[in-house]
Design an enzyme around this catalytic site. Structure first.
Site, PDB file in Angstrom:
ATOM      1  N   LEU A 198      48.895  63.901  45.777  1.00  0.00           N
ATOM      2  CA  LEU A 198      49.662  62.828  45.311  1.00  0.00           C
ATOM      3  C   LEU A 198      50.821  63.342  43.953  1.00  0.00           C
ATOM      4  CD1 LEU A 198      47.584  59.745  45.890  1.00  0.00           C
ATOM      5  CD2 LEU A 198      49.317  61.003  47.385  1.00  0.00           C
TER       6      LEU A 198
ATOM      7  N   ALA B 280      50.644  63.634  32.829  1.00  0.00           N
ATOM      8  CA  ALA B 280      50.084  64.120  31.669  1.00  0.00           C
ATOM      9  C   ALA B 280      48.784  63.994  31.347  1.00  0.00           C
ATOM     10  CB  ALA B 280      50.822  63.177  30.460  1.00  0.00           C
ATOM     11  N   TYR B 281      47.952  62.958  32.200  1.00  0.00           N
ATOM     12  CA  TYR B 281      46.583  63.025  31.894  1.00  0.00           C
ATOM     13  C   TYR B 281      45.729  63.278  33.049  1.00  0.00           C
ATOM     14  CZ  TYR B 281      48.087  60.540  27.817  1.00  0.00           C
ATOM     15  OH  TYR B 281      48.710  60.265  26.347  1.00  0.00           O
TER      16      TYR B 281
ATOM     17  N   VAL C 215      45.992  63.760  40.732  1.00  0.00           N
ATOM     18  CA  VAL C 215      45.756  62.557  41.803  1.00  0.00           C
ATOM     19  C   VAL C 215      45.737  63.138  43.340  1.00  0.00           C
ATOM     20  CG1 VAL C 215      46.143  60.381  42.402  1.00  0.00           C
ATOM     21  CG2 VAL C 215      46.544  60.988  39.951  1.00  0.00           C
TER      22      VAL C 215
ATOM     23  N   ASP D 253      50.811  48.330  27.702  1.00  0.00           N
ATOM     24  CA  ASP D 253      51.708  49.170  28.549  1.00  0.00           C
ATOM     25  C   ASP D 253      52.227  48.800  29.696  1.00  0.00           C
ATOM     26  OD1 ASP D 253      53.067  51.715  28.615  1.00  0.00           O
ATOM     27  OD2 ASP D 253      51.571  52.929  29.205  1.00  0.00           O
TER      28      ASP D 253
END
Length: 388
Positions: free
Chosen positions: A44, A48-49, A52, A166
């Site tokens: 997908l 940055a982290y 997926v 956020d």
């Protein structure tokens, strides 16, 4: 329980109700390794982290799809460890609310090159940004329905004295049936005053990376004072305005440009507000004669097609002064939402305020690593108990 698997990938606490898998499903290109009872549907994306992909259980019909987020190199980066611990604790704390994304399973894989933290979540087709920025026509009823769900989720979060920090359309997922779920708690923060007092600490200043700039409240841009739940309320106001504009309403290139984008609409703030922010940056904003003085543009001029109630709610959420913004209970009770509101289906978090005092003890990488492993073990123990 540690399980040595056939491909030598070691996983901590594979879900006991599914049994320990005898093999792994490997997605070599993206360096992903998952239990053999899953099959990968598609990759997908990568951020940055983490990476997926979507998966499903083999041989199950109908095949429920699951999103798997792999956070690589997590044990070598302090910021990744802290974010992961926060997100896991908050998602576990808020589990069960229909407007907050559900965490299904966790796994730590230690065998290279597949090593990382794997988070298994319900797969949701879209995020709200894709919906807002699409060509799909949104009626005001749709906007009411979407906003109400956001506020229901936020009411639950705020009732535990937690700030998301956020909120933005990209962090609100949307199912094909129009159900919204708030996600990404990696930057969330507990703010209950009692826990600060217990540990003789003061509320920290908001860090620079918190809150995507376009949805960042003025006090986060101009003040060094402790922040409050009102930063989330500002973000909700930005999202509501974005429903009508079909694009973000304040699109600053940097922090100072962001401030001037807000000024162009809300007008130049009064001097007493600038003084309240308590920084040289804020004071210079009013003192600098080179800065033009802007008058407030009525939201009804910007969105002439929006109802009076919608305009009133936008104005009530997007105030320079955080103390003048509605809180989440007031926002959810606003007449704009009367048509869609179900007061009997707006639960608060009964676990009480979120205890964030654990953070003060995690003062080294080794403690962070151990704490994350323990959190995963505890999650899987609870998962096994609930499945009995």
């Amino acid at each position: 329980m540690n399980c040595t698997l056939t491909d030598n990938t070691r996983a901590i606490n594979v879900a006991s109700n599914l049994g320990a898998p005898q093999q792994r499903t490997i997605f070599a290109k993206e360096r992903i390794s998952i239990p053999g009872y899953y099959e990968i549907i598609q990759f997908l994306g990568k951020g940055a982290y983490g990476t997926v992909c979507s998966v499903k259980f083999k041989g199950r019909s109908p095949a429920a799809r699951i999103a798997v987020k792999k956070i690589s190199n997590i044990f070598n980066k302090e910021i990744l460890l802290k974010r992961a611990i926060r997100e896991l604790k908050f998602m576990n704390f808020f589990k069960g609310h229909k407007n907050i994304v559900n965490l299904i399973d966790l796994e730590i894989v230690t065998s290279s090159p597949y090593d990382g933290l794997y988070c298994y979540q319900e797969l949701i087709d879209y995020d709200l940004a894709k919906v807002i920025h699409s060509s799909v026509q949104l009626s005001e009823f749709h906007i009411k329905y979407f906003l109400y769900q956001i506020l229901c989720g936020l009411k639950y979060i705020h009732s535990a004295d937690v700030i998301h920090r956020d909120l933005k359309p990209g962090n609100i997922l949307c199912t094909l049936n129009g159900c919204l779920k708030i996600c990404d708690f990696g930057l969330a923060r507990g703010i209950h005053a009692g826990f600060f007092k217990c540990h003789s600490t003061v509320q920290p200043h908001i860090t620079n990376y918190v809150a995507t700039r376009w949805y960042r409240a003025p006090e986060l841009l101009l003040s060094n004072q402790p922040y409050s739940k009102s930063v989330d309320i500002w973000a909700v106001g930005c999202i509501l305005a974005e429903f009508y504009a079909r694009k973000p309403v304040f699109m600053g290139r940097d922090s100072m440009h962001q401030i001037f984008e807000i000024i162009k609409v809300l007008g130049t703030p009064d001097k007493d507000i600038l003084i309240k922010f308590g920084t040289i940056k804020a004071w210079n904003l009013g003192k600098n004669s080179n800065n033009p003085v802007y008058k407030k543009i009525p939201w009804s001029n910007i969105f002439p097609f929006a109802s009076h109630e919608a305009i009133n709610l936008i104005e009530s959420l997007l105030h320079w002064d955080s103390t003048h913004r509605l809180n989440v209970e007031q926002a959810i009770s606003h007449p704009f939402l009367n048509e869609v509101r179900k007061p009997d289906d707006e639960p608060v978090c009964l676990q009480g305020p979120f205890d964030f005092t654990y953070e003060s003890e995690l003062n080294s990488m080794s403690k962070l690593r151990d704490y994350l492993v323990e959190e995963v073990k505890n999650f899987k123990t609870d998962l096994s108990s609930s499945s009995l």
